[in-house]
Structure formats: C-alpha cells, structure tokens
Scaffold this motif. Sequence first.
Motif, PDB file in Angstrom:
ATOM      1  N   PHE A 101      -5.767   1.137  -7.539  1.00  0.00           N
ATOM      2  CA  PHE A 101      -5.334   1.798  -6.306  1.00  0.00           C
ATOM      3  C   PHE A 101      -5.332   3.320  -6.459  1.00  0.00           C
ATOM      4  O   PHE A 101      -5.225   4.044  -5.479  1.00  0.00           O
ATOM      5  CB  PHE A 101      -3.926   1.344  -5.912  1.00  0.00           C
ATOM      6  N   SER A 102      -5.406   3.828  -7.675  1.00  0.00           N
ATOM      7  CA  SER A 102      -5.325   5.265  -7.922  1.00  0.00           C
ATOM      8  C   SER A 102      -6.355   6.015  -7.079  1.00  0.00           C
ATOM      9  O   SER A 102      -7.537   5.683  -7.072  1.00  0.00           O
ATOM     10  CB  SER A 102      -5.558   5.556  -9.409  1.00  0.00           C
ATOM     11  N   GLY A 103      -5.889   7.003  -6.335  1.00  0.00           N
ATOM     12  CA  GLY A 103      -6.753   7.795  -5.467  1.00  0.00           C
ATOM     13  C   GLY A 103      -6.953   7.215  -4.086  1.00  0.00           C
ATOM     14  O   GLY A 103      -7.512   7.873  -3.209  1.00  0.00           O
ATOM     15  N   ASP A 104      -6.496   5.991  -3.854  1.00  0.00           N
ATOM     16  CA  ASP A 104      -6.660   5.348  -2.546  1.00  0.00           C
ATOM     17  C   ASP A 104      -5.587   5.803  -1.561  1.00  0.00           C
ATOM     18  O   ASP A 104      -4.463   6.108  -1.942  1.00  0.00           O
ATOM     19  CB  ASP A 104      -6.553   3.827  -2.667  1.00  0.00           C
ATOM     20  N   HIS A 105      -5.959   5.778  -0.301  1.00  0.00           N
ATOM     21  CA  HIS A 105      -4.980   5.980   0.768  1.00  0.00           C
ATOM     22  C   HIS A 105      -4.288   4.644   1.008  1.00  0.00           C
ATOM     23  O   HIS A 105      -4.943   3.597   1.061  1.00  0.00           O
ATOM     24  CB  HIS A 105      -5.672   6.413   2.064  1.00  0.00           C
ATOM     25  N   VAL A 106      -2.970   4.658   1.145  1.00  0.00           N
ATOM     26  CA  VAL A 106      -2.206   3.455   1.439  1.00  0.00           C
ATOM     27  C   VAL A 106      -1.281   3.740   2.614  1.00  0.00           C
ATOM     28  O   VAL A 106      -0.849   4.871   2.832  1.00  0.00           O
ATOM     29  CB  VAL A 106      -1.386   2.961   0.210  1.00  0.00           C
ATOM     30  N   GLN A 107      -1.010   2.700   3.383  1.00  0.00           N
ATOM     31  CA  GLN A 107      -0.067   2.794   4.492  1.00  0.00           C
ATOM     32  C   GLN A 107       1.277   2.308   3.966  1.00  0.00           C
ATOM     33  O   GLN A 107       1.356   1.227   3.398  1.00  0.00           O
ATOM     34  CB  GLN A 107      -0.530   1.937   5.668  1.00  0.00           C
ATOM     35  N   VAL A 108       2.323   3.108   4.153  1.00  0.00           N
ATOM     36  CA  VAL A 108       3.616   2.809   3.552  1.00  0.00           C
ATOM     37  C   VAL A 108       4.648   2.508   4.640  1.00  0.00           C
ATOM     38  O   VAL A 108       4.783   3.254   5.610  1.00  0.00           O
ATOM     39  CB  VAL A 108       4.106   3.996   2.677  1.00  0.00           C
ATOM     40  N   TYR A 109       5.371   1.394   4.432  1.00  0.00           N
ATOM     41  CA  TYR A 109       6.420   0.967   5.351  1.00  0.00           C
ATOM     42  C   TYR A 109       7.691   0.708   4.562  1.00  0.00           C
ATOM     43  O   TYR A 109       7.651   0.411   3.366  1.00  0.00           O
ATOM     44  CB  TYR A 109       6.027  -0.330   6.069  1.00  0.00           C
ATOM     45  N   LEU A 110       8.820   0.754   5.255  1.00  0.00           N
ATOM     46  CA  LEU A 110      10.113   0.490   4.647  1.00  0.00           C
ATOM     47  C   LEU A 110      10.923  -0.370   5.604  1.00  0.00           C
ATOM     48  O   LEU A 110      10.886  -0.164   6.824  1.00  0.00           O
ATOM     49  CB  LEU A 110      10.849   1.822   4.416  1.00  0.00           C
ATOM     50  N   SER A 111      11.630  -1.347   5.065  1.00  0.00           N
ATOM     51  CA  SER A 111      12.592  -2.103   5.867  1.00  0.00           C
ATOM     52  C   SER A 111      13.680  -2.621   4.941  1.00  0.00           C
ATOM     53  O   SER A 111      13.514  -2.629   3.720  1.00  0.00           O
ATOM     54  CB  SER A 111      11.921  -3.266   6.619  1.00  0.00           C
ATOM     55  N   PHE A 112      14.771  -3.028   5.524  1.00  0.00           N
ATOM     56  CA  PHE A 112      15.906  -3.529   4.755  1.00  0.00           C
ATOM     57  C   PHE A 112      16.268  -4.935   5.198  1.00  0.00           C
ATOM     58  O   PHE A 112      16.102  -5.298   6.358  1.00  0.00           O
ATOM     59  CB  PHE A 112      17.135  -2.621   4.929  1.00  0.00           C
ATOM     60  N   GLU A 113      16.799  -5.690   4.247  1.00  0.00           N
ATOM     61  CA  GLU A 113      17.286  -7.036   4.500  1.00  0.00           C
ATOM     62  C   GLU A 113      18.666  -7.140   3.861  1.00  0.00           C
ATOM     63  O   GLU A 113      18.868  -6.659   2.742  1.00  0.00           O
ATOM     64  CB  GLU A 113      16.335  -8.059   3.871  1.00  0.00           C
ATOM     65  N   ASP A 128       0.574   7.635   5.769  1.00  0.00           N
ATOM     66  CA  ASP A 128      -0.571   7.432   4.903  1.00  0.00           C
ATOM     67  C   ASP A 128      -0.358   8.298   3.670  1.00  0.00           C
ATOM     68  O   ASP A 128      -0.130   9.495   3.775  1.00  0.00           O
ATOM     69  CB  ASP A 128      -1.830   7.866   5.665  1.00  0.00           C
ATOM     70  N   HIS A 129      -0.426   7.688   2.494  1.00  0.00           N
ATOM     71  CA  HIS A 129      -0.202   8.414   1.241  1.00  0.00           C
ATOM     72  C   HIS A 129      -1.316   8.085   0.250  1.00  0.00           C
ATOM     73  O   HIS A 129      -1.929   7.013   0.336  1.00  0.00           O
ATOM     74  CB  HIS A 129       1.159   8.044   0.628  1.00  0.00           C
ATOM     75  N   ILE A 130      -1.553   8.992  -0.671  1.00  0.00           N
ATOM     76  CA  ILE A 130      -2.548   8.779  -1.708  1.00  0.00           C
ATOM     77  C   ILE A 130      -1.825   8.359  -2.969  1.00  0.00           C
ATOM     78  O   ILE A 130      -0.873   9.020  -3.412  1.00  0.00           O
ATOM     79  CB  ILE A 130      -3.382  10.043  -1.956  1.00  0.00           C
ATOM     80  N   VAL A 131      -2.265   7.262  -3.567  1.00  0.00           N
ATOM     81  CA  VAL A 131      -1.668   6.765  -4.797  1.00  0.00           C
ATOM     82  C   VAL A 131      -2.148   7.642  -5.950  1.00  0.00           C
ATOM     83  O   VAL A 131      -3.343   7.897  -6.088  1.00  0.00           O
ATOM     84  CB  VAL A 131      -2.063   5.290  -5.065  1.00  0.00           C
ATOM     85  N   VAL A 132      -1.190   8.104  -6.751  1.00  0.00           N
ATOM     86  CA  VAL A 132      -1.552   8.919  -7.937  1.00  0.00           C
ATOM     87  C   VAL A 132      -1.246   8.169  -9.202  1.00  0.00           C
ATOM     88  O   VAL A 132      -0.499   7.237  -9.226  1.00  0.00           O
ATOM     89  CB  VAL A 132      -0.825  10.280  -7.944  1.00  0.00           C
TER      90      VAL A 132
END
Length: 132
Positions: A101-113, A128-132
Amino acid sequence: MTAVTTWFRRLRGIVNVGFAGYDSEMSAMNATIGYNLKNAVTLVAPYKVVYADVLFSRGYLDLPNAPEVETGTAAKGKFIFLRGGAVRSALGYNLLVPADFSGDHVQVYLSFESADGKLVSDSLYLGDHIVV
C-alpha cells in the motif's frame, strides 16, 4: 449499478453492524445500499462512488470534534476495517496496512461502536491520504 452494489457488499462485516438499526423493515445491507445510492453515488453513467458522502454506519454515538490522520486503496480494490481496534479513551490508533500500500492513495473513514455492540456512531470520512 452492479459495480456499486458489489462495492458495498464487500463491506458486509462493517455495514451489518453500522446500519443494523437504521430501518427495521430491511436488512442492514439493503439499508446501506439504499442510503448510499441515494446520497453517495452519481446517478449518471459512469456511476461513481463519492467517497466523502459514503456512510458505513448510522447511529447516535458522538464523534470526536477534530479527528486527524497523521499518515496515510481504492486502486487495489482492497478494504481494511477493524472492529475493536482501540478503546475510545486511547485517543489514537496506528493501523498496520500491507507493505504494498506504500505510496497509494487510500480513503479513510472513522466510526465508533459501544463496548456492548448496541450503539454506533455515524461514520465520518477523513479524506484521501497517501500511505507512507
């Protein structure tokens, strides 16, 4: 539309919890797909998911005021989600992702349970974040 439905079905584990109480007359998956087709998918071909508008859960738990992603794939068609990754009081969590995944753009979400699994928060798109 089939591709969009397939995309959400791959997230069955998270939406079965996140949309469980959304509509008592339909399954959590059907509620998820219905909500997101109406709110998070362009309805003109080619159909596209608008990541910022996607919800994986709907609920009443409070979200944090200013969540942050310090480092950051849709391109790989993979999803990583984690239930019970950290307690809320930890105020942070480092998620390990595959090295490719390094260098890839990923879509990041957060939720709680809640600890008993009976309550959830709305999911929150963190961008959208880039994985380092």
